[in-house]
Design a protein around this motif. Sequence first.
Motif, mmCIF file in Angstrom:
data_model
loop_
_atom_site.group_PDB
_atom_site.id
_atom_site.type_symbol
_atom_site.label_atom_id
_atom_site.label_comp_id
_atom_site.label_asym_id
_atom_site.label_seq_id
_atom_site.Cartn_x
_atom_site.Cartn_y
_atom_site.Cartn_z
ATOM 1 N N ALA A 61 -9.462 2.320 -5.314
ATOM 2 C CA ALA A 61 -8.511 1.215 -5.156
ATOM 3 C C ALA A 61 -9.255 -0.096 -4.891
ATOM 4 O O ALA A 61 -8.910 -1.143 -5.455
ATOM 5 C CB ALA A 61 -7.534 1.514 -4.032
ATOM 6 N N MET A 62 -10.284 -0.044 -4.065
ATOM 7 C CA MET A 62 -11.064 -1.256 -3.780
ATOM 8 C C MET A 62 -11.874 -1.681 -5.004
ATOM 9 O O MET A 62 -12.034 -2.871 -5.276
ATOM 10 C CB MET A 62 -11.993 -1.032 -2.586
ATOM 11 N N LYS A 63 -12.352 -0.700 -5.752
ATOM 12 C CA LYS A 63 -13.115 -1.004 -6.969
ATOM 13 C C LYS A 63 -12.218 -1.690 -7.996
ATOM 14 O O LYS A 63 -12.609 -2.688 -8.602
ATOM 15 C CB LYS A 63 -13.704 0.291 -7.547
ATOM 16 N N GLU A 64 -11.018 -1.189 -8.158
ATOM 17 C CA GLU A 64 -10.068 -1.792 -9.101
ATOM 18 C C GLU A 64 -9.645 -3.189 -8.648
ATOM 19 O O GLU A 64 -9.356 -4.047 -9.472
ATOM 20 C CB GLU A 64 -8.830 -0.898 -9.250
ATOM 21 N N ALA A 65 -9.611 -3.422 -7.349
ATOM 22 C CA ALA A 65 -9.232 -4.737 -6.839
ATOM 23 C C ALA A 65 -10.363 -5.750 -6.988
ATOM 24 O O ALA A 65 -10.151 -6.939 -6.801
ATOM 25 C CB ALA A 65 -8.821 -4.618 -5.378
ATOM 26 N N GLY A 66 -11.569 -5.288 -7.305
ATOM 27 C CA GLY A 66 -12.694 -6.196 -7.501
ATOM 28 C C GLY A 66 -13.386 -6.617 -6.217
ATOM 29 O O GLY A 66 -13.997 -7.680 -6.151
ATOM 30 N N ILE A 67 -13.287 -5.799 -5.201
ATOM 31 C CA ILE A 67 -13.912 -6.135 -3.920
ATOM 32 C C ILE A 67 -15.422 -6.014 -4.000
ATOM 33 O O ILE A 67 -16.150 -6.843 -3.457
ATOM 34 C CB ILE A 67 -13.353 -5.227 -2.809
ATOM 35 N N PHE A 68 -15.913 -5.019 -4.697
ATOM 36 C CA PHE A 68 -17.356 -4.766 -4.776
ATOM 37 C C PHE A 68 -17.956 -5.554 -5.942
ATOM 38 O O PHE A 68 -17.446 -5.520 -7.058
ATOM 39 C CB PHE A 68 -17.637 -3.289 -4.977
ATOM 40 N N GLU A 69 -19.061 -6.239 -5.688
ATOM 41 C CA GLU A 69 -19.717 -7.005 -6.749
ATOM 42 C C GLU A 69 -20.623 -6.115 -7.587
ATOM 43 O O GLU A 69 -20.876 -6.411 -8.760
ATOM 44 C CB GLU A 69 -20.556 -8.139 -6.141
ATOM 45 N N SER A 74 -13.329 0.489 -13.823
ATOM 46 C CA SER A 74 -13.480 1.529 -14.856
ATOM 47 C C SER A 74 -12.974 1.042 -16.216
ATOM 48 O O SER A 74 -13.316 1.639 -17.235
ATOM 49 C CB SER A 74 -12.728 2.785 -14.432
ATOM 50 N N GLY A 75 -12.223 -0.023 -16.288
ATOM 51 C CA GLY A 75 -11.696 -0.497 -17.561
ATOM 52 C C GLY A 75 -12.697 -1.316 -18.361
ATOM 53 O O GLY A 75 -12.515 -1.553 -19.542
ATOM 54 N N GLU A 76 -13.795 -1.742 -17.767
ATOM 55 C CA GLU A 76 -14.758 -2.598 -18.496
ATOM 56 C C GLU A 76 -15.868 -1.802 -19.101
ATOM 57 O O GLU A 76 -16.345 -0.851 -18.701
ATOM 58 C CB GLU A 76 -15.346 -3.632 -17.537
#
Length: 76
Positions: A61-69, A74-76
Amino acid sequence: MSLPKPLMRGLLGRRLRFHLPIAFTLSIMAAVVFKYTVTEPRKRAYAEFYKQYDAVKEFNAMKEAGIFESVRPSGE
């Protein structure tokens, strides 16, 4: 009429014999009250939270929200 001299010899020992047991009793009582009113409910709350917590789901959920640089969604 004069005032009697105060008994200074052994004053600390007499005062400690009276106040030390009271201090120990009150400190132990405070520790027990703190344990059962603060730490035990906190431990139960943490245990209840981690019963249902899914770290992988939270990470995704945090990965999808773009929290981590450093992690791409997973969509890119």
